[in-house]
Motif scaffolding. Sequence first.
Motif, PDB file in Angstrom:
ATOM      1  N   PHE A  61       4.808 -24.393 -33.186  1.00 59.42           N
ATOM      2  CA  PHE A  61       6.162 -24.921 -33.115  1.00 59.42           C
ATOM      3  C   PHE A  61       7.063 -24.353 -34.196  1.00 59.42           C
ATOM      4  CE2 PHE A  61       3.851 -27.809 -30.571  1.00 59.42           C
ATOM      5  CZ  PHE A  61       4.718 -28.650 -29.878  1.00 59.42           C
ATOM      6  N   SER A  62       8.284 -24.016 -33.807  1.00 59.83           N
ATOM      7  CA  SER A  62       9.325 -23.760 -34.795  1.00 59.83           C
ATOM      8  C   SER A  62       9.844 -25.116 -35.263  1.00 59.83           C
ATOM      9  CB  SER A  62      10.457 -22.951 -34.165  1.00 59.83           C
ATOM     10  OG  SER A  62      11.105 -23.725 -33.148  1.00 59.83           O
ATOM     11  N   PHE A  63      10.626 -25.120 -36.329  1.00 64.13           N
ATOM     12  CA  PHE A  63      11.177 -26.389 -36.810  1.00 64.13           C
ATOM     13  C   PHE A  63      12.130 -26.993 -35.782  1.00 64.13           C
ATOM     14  CE2 PHE A  63      10.261 -24.355 -41.037  1.00 64.13           C
ATOM     15  CZ  PHE A  63       9.230 -25.220 -41.371  1.00 64.13           C
ATOM     16  N   GLU A  64      12.857 -26.140 -35.063  1.00 63.81           N
ATOM     17  CA  GLU A  64      13.757 -26.632 -34.019  1.00 63.81           C
ATOM     18  C   GLU A  64      12.962 -27.323 -32.907  1.00 63.81           C
ATOM     19  OE1 GLU A  64      17.120 -24.940 -30.859  1.00 63.81           O
ATOM     20  OE2 GLU A  64      16.293 -23.622 -32.412  1.00 63.81           O
ATOM     21  N   GLU A  65      11.831 -26.715 -32.509  1.00 66.91           N
ATOM     22  CA  GLU A  65      10.984 -27.331 -31.487  1.00 66.91           C
ATOM     23  C   GLU A  65      10.363 -28.623 -31.990  1.00 66.91           C
ATOM     24  OE1 GLU A  65       9.376 -23.519 -28.910  1.00 66.91           O
ATOM     25  OE2 GLU A  65       8.495 -23.918 -30.886  1.00 66.91           O
ATOM     26  N   MET A  66      10.011 -28.665 -33.274  1.00 67.47           N
ATOM     27  CA  MET A  66       9.478 -29.903 -33.842  1.00 67.47           C
ATOM     28  C   MET A  66      10.491 -31.036 -33.727  1.00 67.47           C
ATOM     29  SD  MET A  66       7.494 -28.744 -37.303  1.00 67.47           S
ATOM     30  CE  MET A  66       6.219 -27.476 -37.298  1.00 67.47           C
ATOM     31  N   ARG A  67      11.741 -30.733 -34.054  1.00 73.18           N
ATOM     32  CA  ARG A  67      12.777 -31.770 -33.974  1.00 73.18           C
ATOM     33  C   ARG A  67      12.932 -32.272 -32.536  1.00 73.18           C
ATOM     34  NH1 ARG A  67      14.949 -28.671 -38.327  1.00 73.18           N
ATOM     35  NH2 ARG A  67      15.852 -27.126 -36.920  1.00 73.18           N
ATOM     36  N   GLU A  68      12.890 -31.344 -31.587  1.00 73.62           N
ATOM     37  CA  GLU A  68      12.989 -31.755 -30.183  1.00 73.62           C
ATOM     38  C   GLU A  68      11.777 -32.592 -29.776  1.00 73.62           C
ATOM     39  OE1 GLU A  68      13.309 -29.800 -25.684  1.00 73.62           O
ATOM     40  OE2 GLU A  68      13.728 -28.564 -27.446  1.00 73.62           O
ATOM     41  N   GLY A  69      10.594 -32.185 -30.238  1.00 74.24           N
ATOM     42  CA  GLY A  69       9.386 -32.944 -29.943  1.00 74.24           C
ATOM     43  C   GLY A  69       9.411 -34.330 -30.541  1.00 74.24           C
ATOM     44  N   VAL A  70       9.904 -34.447 -31.759  1.00 76.94           N
ATOM     45  CA  VAL A  70       9.998 -35.747 -32.422  1.00 76.94           C
ATOM     46  C   VAL A  70      10.967 -36.661 -31.673  1.00 76.94           C
ATOM     47  CG1 VAL A  70      10.825 -36.918 -34.502  1.00 76.94           C
ATOM     48  CG2 VAL A  70       9.310 -34.937 -34.706  1.00 76.94           C
ATOM     49  N   GLU A  97       5.901 -25.782 -50.597  1.00 75.05           N
ATOM     50  CA  GLU A  97       6.750 -26.951 -50.834  1.00 75.05           C
ATOM     51  C   GLU A  97       7.926 -26.980 -49.868  1.00 75.05           C
ATOM     52  OE1 GLU A  97       7.997 -27.682 -54.808  1.00 75.05           O
ATOM     53  OE2 GLU A  97       5.992 -27.436 -55.677  1.00 75.05           O
ATOM     54  N   GLU A  98       8.577 -25.843 -49.690  1.00 72.83           N
ATOM     55  CA  GLU A  98       9.714 -25.772 -48.770  1.00 72.83           C
ATOM     56  C   GLU A  98       9.272 -26.088 -47.340  1.00 72.83           C
ATOM     57  OE1 GLU A  98      13.148 -22.593 -47.245  1.00 72.83           O
ATOM     58  OE2 GLU A  98      11.535 -21.941 -48.589  1.00 72.83           O
ATOM     59  N   ASN A 105      11.926 -33.231 -42.961  1.00 74.02           N
ATOM     60  CA  ASN A 105      13.302 -33.281 -42.455  1.00 74.02           C
ATOM     61  C   ASN A 105      13.348 -33.198 -40.926  1.00 74.02           C
ATOM     62  OD1 ASN A 105      14.355 -33.461 -45.051  1.00 74.02           O
ATOM     63  ND2 ASN A 105      14.528 -31.235 -45.283  1.00 74.02           N
ATOM     64  N   ALA A 106      12.298 -32.626 -40.323  1.00 77.48           N
ATOM     65  CA  ALA A 106      12.235 -32.547 -38.862  1.00 77.48           C
ATOM     66  C   ALA A 106      11.776 -33.862 -38.240  1.00 77.48           C
ATOM     67  CB  ALA A 106      11.295 -31.419 -38.447  1.00 77.48           C
ATOM     68  N   VAL A 126       6.969 -34.100 -51.445  1.00 71.72           N
ATOM     69  CA  VAL A 126       7.554 -34.876 -50.343  1.00 71.72           C
ATOM     70  C   VAL A 126       6.841 -36.228 -50.258  1.00 71.72           C
ATOM     71  CG1 VAL A 126       8.380 -34.722 -47.964  1.00 71.72           C
ATOM     72  CG2 VAL A 126       7.656 -32.643 -49.145  1.00 71.72           C
ATOM     73  N   PRO A 127       7.113 -37.122 -51.195  1.00 76.82           N
ATOM     74  CA  PRO A 127       6.366 -38.391 -51.240  1.00 76.82           C
ATOM     75  C   PRO A 127       6.537 -39.256 -49.992  1.00 76.82           C
ATOM     76  CG  PRO A 127       8.239 -38.412 -52.753  1.00 76.82           C
ATOM     77  CD  PRO A 127       8.088 -37.013 -52.292  1.00 76.82           C
ATOM     78  N   GLY A 128       7.575 -39.021 -49.202  1.00 73.01           N
ATOM     79  CA  GLY A 128       7.775 -39.808 -47.993  1.00 73.01           C
ATOM     80  C   GLY A 128       6.970 -39.315 -46.803  1.00 73.01           C
TER      81      GLY A 128
END
Length: 446
Positions: A61-70, A97-98, A105-106, A126-128
């Motif tokens: 998954f790209s980050f864009e696809e992750m956001r759509e999946g979420v 880290e990034e 963020n996704a 990323v403690p959350g």
Amino acid sequence: MQTTTKTHVRKYSGRRNRLSKPELLAPAGNLEKLKFAIHYGADAVYIGGQKYGLRSNADNFSFEEMREGVEFAKKYGAKVFVATNIYAHNEDLGGIEEYLRNLYNAGISAVIVADPVIVQTAQKAVPGLEVHLSTQQSTVNWQAVQFWKEEGLPRVVLGRETSMEEIEEIKRHVDVEIEAFIHGAMCSSYSGRCVLSNHFTDRDSNRGGCCQSCRWKYDLFEDARPEAETWISEEEALSDPVLQKFQLGVSQLPQFTEDDNAFTMGSKDLCMIEHVPDLIDVGVDSFKIEGRMKSIHYVATVVNVYRQAIDSYMADPDNYVLKPEWIEEINKAANRPLNTGFFYDTPDHEDHIYEPEEKAAPYDFAGLVMEYDSETGMATVQQRNHFKPGQEVEFFGPGGTFFKQTVGTIWDEEGNELDAARHPLQRVKFKVDRPVSYFDMMRKKK
């Protein structure tokens, strides 16, 4: 094909540690598989990103696809986890880290991690973002589980080598979420930590490059040294067609002939559909299905069956009955013979595949239902594999929808009669014998 081949003796107490509904966790090799897994009943899915995962050959998954999946998962109350489970070399750690921040963020709910450095990095950077311990850590005892809990991890994915008896002891000592593989491929190496692929192909299994070398065909040879009873002369060796074929001279003798089945180290696949009550009673919190590289048909079928079994047992534990059709459905998606892994006993020679693999799944995903007109009984189906009039097909959907029928006349969307549905993703129409719904699947025998 039977799902299990042994009679198991329950070694653990069998008492109900905590009768609460477990999470059903499904694999998703790409965005389409994610949607099918959730639509067919998964409470959560695990995916891979472009880095740091052990399935580099999956679509990932790209980050864009992750956001759509979420966003899709949220509509169904489901979660998305990301496998970040490589064992990192020095050069792998740049940008970690990034990457983890981008996952958070996704909207990713948790990462599945094996390397302690990545565990620590995620917790600090990323403690959350929740961190689950990967099965690659080979955690099989309660004190190791306790250690990881004290390190701040809310969930541990146990090593595939953990028995029911050991799970019961873990749950008795440690109040932590336990995730366990309950279906899918097993690895011949301990918890998947294999180096055969590294040596044979320079592809690192523990960095996402496994070449499945345990599934290759192997021959077996015996030294033919002068002091050995099997020593033969060079003249005899040159006249032997088997030795000539393998070009071995007089140093080695092949133990297999052309008529013999090649040796493989491959294990049978895991299947616990017959033992869902045991898994729930012992306290497994998350039922994990293996298979990010598997087909849509496989993911939908397996998730659908386990969803029904879990829901049925939770609704009335005392009167739960294993339905034969569940086993039949599992077998329609199975790629190899099945067993129960390490849950009840240690696998032996009966649990490995020595002969050519029995390709047990005789079905292809033929079509996806897009629309259904209840007045005419006409379904609009998106073609996924060639099918034609006169062919018997099966329809199935979430919750146990299932029926067989023979395909009648097929029309395209313009109303033209077709002799077959030939083109990938082509939309065709034909009458169905029973009502169907959007995202129901149609399959055919190969």
